[in-house]
Write an enzyme that holds these catalytic residues in place. Sequence first.
Site, PDB file in Angstrom:
ATOM      1  N   GLU A 116      20.120  26.295  38.393  1.00  0.00           N
ATOM      2  CA  GLU A 116      19.830  27.708  38.120  1.00  0.00           C
ATOM      3  C   GLU A 116      19.008  27.797  36.851  1.00  0.00           C
ATOM      4  OE1 GLU A 116      23.188  30.600  39.247  1.00  0.00           O
ATOM      5  OE2 GLU A 116      24.155  28.892  38.308  1.00  0.00           O
ATOM      6  N   ASP A 156      33.210  26.289  37.731  1.00  0.00           N
ATOM      7  CA  ASP A 156      32.380  27.394  38.224  1.00  0.00           C
ATOM      8  C   ASP A 156      31.624  27.024  39.495  1.00  0.00           C
ATOM      9  OD1 ASP A 156      31.344  30.048  37.883  1.00  0.00           O
ATOM     10  OD2 ASP A 156      29.432  29.163  37.285  1.00  0.00           O
ATOM     11  N   ARG A 199      40.925  51.522  38.407  1.00  0.00           N
ATOM     12  CA  ARG A 199      41.655  52.433  37.519  1.00  0.00           C
ATOM     13  C   ARG A 199      40.895  53.711  37.175  1.00  0.00           C
ATOM     14  NH1 ARG A 199      44.034  48.973  32.736  1.00  0.00           N
ATOM     15  NH2 ARG A 199      41.897  48.281  32.847  1.00  0.00           N
ATOM     16  N   LYS A 258      25.980  31.639  53.387  1.00  0.00           N
ATOM     17  CA  LYS A 258      24.516  31.497  53.357  1.00  0.00           C
ATOM     18  C   LYS A 258      24.050  30.924  54.692  1.00  0.00           C
ATOM     19  CE  LYS A 258      24.348  30.760  48.327  1.00  0.00           C
ATOM     20  NZ  LYS A 258      23.597  31.826  47.699  1.00  0.00           N
ATOM     21  N   HIS A 311      31.596  25.664  45.432  1.00  0.00           N
ATOM     22  CA  HIS A 311      30.330  25.633  46.178  1.00  0.00           C
ATOM     23  C   HIS A 311      29.832  24.215  46.473  1.00  0.00           C
ATOM     24  CE1 HIS A 311      30.618  29.698  44.962  1.00  0.00           C
ATOM     25  NE2 HIS A 311      30.000  29.608  43.812  1.00  0.00           N
TER      26      HIS A 311
END
Length: 480
Positions: free
Chosen positions: A215, A234, A43, A181, A239
Amino acid sequence: MAHTIVIFGASGDLTSRKLIPALYVMFTKKRLPEGSRIVGVSRSHFEHEQWRELLRSTTEQFAGEAFNAETWNRFSENVFYQAGDIKDPDDFRSLASFLETIEPQENSGRVYYLSTMPQLYEEAIKQLGAAGLADDTDGFRRVIIEKPFGTDLQTAQNLNRSIHTVFREDQIYRIDHYLGKETVQNIFALRFANSIFEPIWNRRYVDNIQITAAEEVMIGRRAGYYDTSGILRDMFQNHILQLMMITAMEPPARYDAAMVRDEKVKVLHSIRRMTGGDFAANTVRGQYDGYLNEEGVPKGSQTETFAAIKLYCDNWRWKGVPFYLRSGKGMSCRTTQIVIQFKNVPHILFGEKTREPLGNRLVIQVQPAEGIQLHFETKVPDSEMKTRTSTMDFSFRHAPGGNSMPDAYQRLLVDSLTGDASLFARSDEVELAWGIIDPIIAAWRSPAAPDLFTYEPGLWGPDEAKSWMQNQHREWFDVC
Ligand code: BG6
């Protein structure tokens, strides 16, 4: 042949941090043909030149050593910007006219990359259809859709249905960057280009499989998204289940999109759905201490930032072998790895050796120390007959050509242009994956939900995840 990539949501982080640097690096490697056009749409208002300048500095930062001013100039000549609102049909008509001015008349293919807020995916697809932008009589038209693909089975089905009113399945590329990956693709090589692993890759020799995506980072400023998502949506639905599919699948007859995805989908079909007491017995949920103080997290939120779940594949290869899947934020280090823990020898000969399990395991390090380690027992020198675990270690980075591991988006973007969908998720695949995850989320949101354990950041999640394994006479193999 040069084609066009149109990125919707162009002012977002993904575009500047990942997509443009990936396209630029592929250009330097001559895998993105000279003259390929990139059009950013969002935008905000920018002149082409202004946008190029912005991208130049981020690309310099994220493409690292690959950046070179002269090559950037050649690349950016074909980088354009078109202001547009996903909800405005006129903007799509202007986009269509603009694309005609920069593309040669015939056979010019296009990939539309949806990197907008997920709530806008359906609208964007509808507008592409209405403006005639999905019509592929003059060249291919494909659409790449970022994750999350829906927020549960129902929304994923609805999204699939509306996309299918505009694009055929073979035009749709649902991205999961884990599949881009190198080390994930290397699992195909490890399993299907070697004869030595296949005979032991099954329930007769494997005790359990552990897939961990840990993580160190916390949720940062993403509370708005993360608190409604949680770790299962998530990381697991996409994954981690992808890693599980590739680890567990049967060899496809050919390495092509249809056959690879058929085999992956069979794994999802074979995963035993949890019911009743399974949710308490086969899952551990956690939230890092401090999560409730993160900016934007609602008071008393019960959102999980850690999960460990045990799944079984009810098929001939894997019957009875637990797959332990685990992921968390605020863990002790960043590591994604797959551990194939083999069974103990049937009879322990060496008296001193009481430790269980013995060390036979194969560790596939997806990141950041990309490589493969085989752990096995050897004699301790100069001992009577003591053994200890030794390691054979393969490191990608030390192998020829391995010093610069490509970013996942490089491969995936080029595959979308060449029409190879092997590393993208098919409609049935995403729906089946939601079908596995949804009941766990529902059970965790129910009044009978298992406890939500708090854990100290910087460790391996809640202690209960450890004791849960110990109660099953197993242990996590944790490497940083
Ligand atoms: C994303 C998740 O899909 O993957 C993030 O939304 C997560 O929460 C990220 O941090 C992990 O990706 P990678 O490539 O850094 O392992």
